[in-house]
Write an enzyme that holds these catalytic residues in place. Structure first.
Site, PDB file in Angstrom:
ATOM      1  N   THR A  49       0.857  -1.184   0.000  1.00 35.65           N
ATOM      2  CA  THR A  49       0.000   0.000   0.000  1.00 35.65           C
ATOM      3  C   THR A  49       0.896   1.237   0.000  1.00 35.65           C
ATOM      4  OG1 THR A  49      -0.128   0.378   2.390  1.00 35.65           O
ATOM      5  CG2 THR A  49      -1.578  -1.319   1.475  1.00 35.65           C
ATOM      6  N   CYS A  50       0.273   2.423   0.001  1.00 36.71           N
ATOM      7  CA  CYS A  50       1.079   3.645  -0.006  1.00 36.71           C
ATOM      8  C   CYS A  50       1.872   3.801   1.285  1.00 36.71           C
ATOM      9  CB  CYS A  50       0.190   4.864  -0.238  1.00 36.71           C
ATOM     10  SG  CYS A  50      -1.128   5.063   0.984  1.00 36.71           S
TER      11      CYS A  50
END
Length: 421
Positions: A49-50
């Site tokens: 994910t970010c």
């Protein structure tokens, strides 16, 4: 073999490193298979994910360096660039970490719900790659079960802790049913994007996006089934707006008292709810003096967010207890499963001895030997065969002073309770 959760996140690595270690969604299946091949793994999953990249797997502790080496090589980095920001969690720690991640306790925004869906996607990708079964599969399923328990038994996700969500939450307090409300959003940046999505999820009747660049407004309007307009069209759209939320980078106010007064007259003084998230402000402060206008600024939302953050912190303490219990229960189940192979081998060994003695007894019976005599001999032979190897090992253990094995035998075969009987 041991369970491992290895990765980096927003707490340990700057965005410059995190973005270089992220995996493209379309390449995850291949990446999982490559990781398994490079580090000799039977099971693995990747969460990207970010804010985090994490690998979950089962392997020997000394092989974790190979996995870290593969991660660095895959992304064209030196291992040294990762070693300073990488973390490893083993066995109980790995189970506990996964459950904290799934429950939103390790997120940048405490209690955020999106991470659970991302973990479920990671598990699905691992299944597609044929690399999620036995231990890892059980860990994911237990993790999802505990995360659901945290969501249902605590208030970890009930109160908004983002500006966008807080703005929409306030709107829901003003209007009994957002399905009858029209929203006008000014701007098209990240905050307004989140506001638009939250409003759509809340069922607002219509959404209009006003932006200086019409193409950006159109892109967001398409996503939420709304309408896009330019800034010059705001006066015409204003009388229809029950909810107005603004977040632009303008250095001067976009909405003045006069234009709002004019809109209120056309609305026959039906109330308007406004949130000015921008700094500097998009809406003149005098607008808040008008009757039938509920104007909130980013500072008002901050108070709501801080209060809700405190509420989530209290809920997080309850969640930690559920996670600890869930992680320990999983490890207990795993240890129980480790005994299955030994029990199967023991049963097969004793069954083979029994079959041999039974075959001998049946042969003697066919020759006319008395049945009662054969049964007594069969029982005696089985007892001797079954106890021969344990007796040899117990005598050896006793001679070597291995009291631990003597105690284990007492417990396994409940010898103390038999002697008391």
């Amino acid at each position: 073999m041991a369970l491992l959760a290895l990765g980096i996140n927003h707490k340990t690595a700057p965005v410059e490193i995190r973005e270089r270690v992220s995996f493209a969604p379309e390449k995850l299946v291949d990446a999982v298979q490559q990781a398994c091949q490079a580090a000799g793994l039977e099971e693995a999953a990747i969460l990207s994910t970010c804010n985090r990249t994490e690998l979950y797997c089962s392997l020997k502790e000394e092989e974790s360096k190979r996995l870290l080496g593969w991660l660095a090589q895959y992304h064209g980095l030196d291992v040294g660039q990762l070693e300073s920001c990488i973390y490893e969690h083993w066995d109980l720690g790995a189970a506990r970490h996964m459950m904290r991640v799934a429950s939103g306790l390790d997120s940048l925004v405490l209690g955020e719900p999106q991470i659970l869906g991302q973990l479920k996607s990671a598990f699905s990708v691992s299944q597609d790659a044929g690399k999620a079964h036995s231990e890892l599969g059980r860990l994911f399923r237990q993790t999802f079960s505990v995360a659901k328990q945290v969501r249902t038994e605590t208030s970890i996700g009930q109160n908004p802790v983002s500006v966008a969500y807080a703005a929409v939450s306030l709107a829901q307090h003003i209007f009994a049913d957002l399905r009858d409300s029209h929203a006008l959003l000014i701007g098209a940046g990240e905050t307004i994007e989140l506001v638009a999505r939250h409003l759509k999820q809340a069922g607002v009747k219509s959404i209009t996006i006003a932006n200086r660049t019409l193409s950006r407004a159109l892109a967001l309007a398409d996503e939420v089934n709304g309408k896009a307009i330019e800034f010059s069209d705001i006066p015409q759209a204003l009388p229809n707006a029950d909810i107005l939320i603004s977040s632009t980078a303008s250095q001067l106010p976009i909405l003045g008292k006069g234009s709002v007064e004019s809109a209120l007259k056309k609305r026959r003084h039906r109330p308007m709810f406004m949130v000015d998230i921008a700094v500097p402000r998009d809406i003149e402060t005098e607008v808040g003096e008008l009757e039938d206008v509920y104007l909130y600024t980013v500072d008002d939302l901050t108070e709501v967010i801080e209060e809700n953050q405190r509420s989530r912190m209290d809920a997080a303490a309850e969640a930690e207890e559920l996670i600890e219990a869930g992680a320990e229960a999983f490890m207990r189940q795993l240890r129980e499963l480790e005994a299955v192979d030994s029990l199967t081998a023991l049963r097969n060994q004793y069954q083979s001895l029994a079959n041999d003695e039974l075959e001998k007894a049946l042969h003697q019976l066919a020759l006319g030997k008395p049945a009662d005599e054969l049964l007594k001999r069969l029982a005696n032979n089985l007892t001797n065969k079954f106890l021969h190897e344990p007796s040899v090992q117990m005598r050896r253990a006793s001679a070597e002073g291995r009291q631990d094995l003597q105690d284990a035998a007492q417990e396994l075969f409940q010898l103390n309770s038999l002697s008391k009987d």
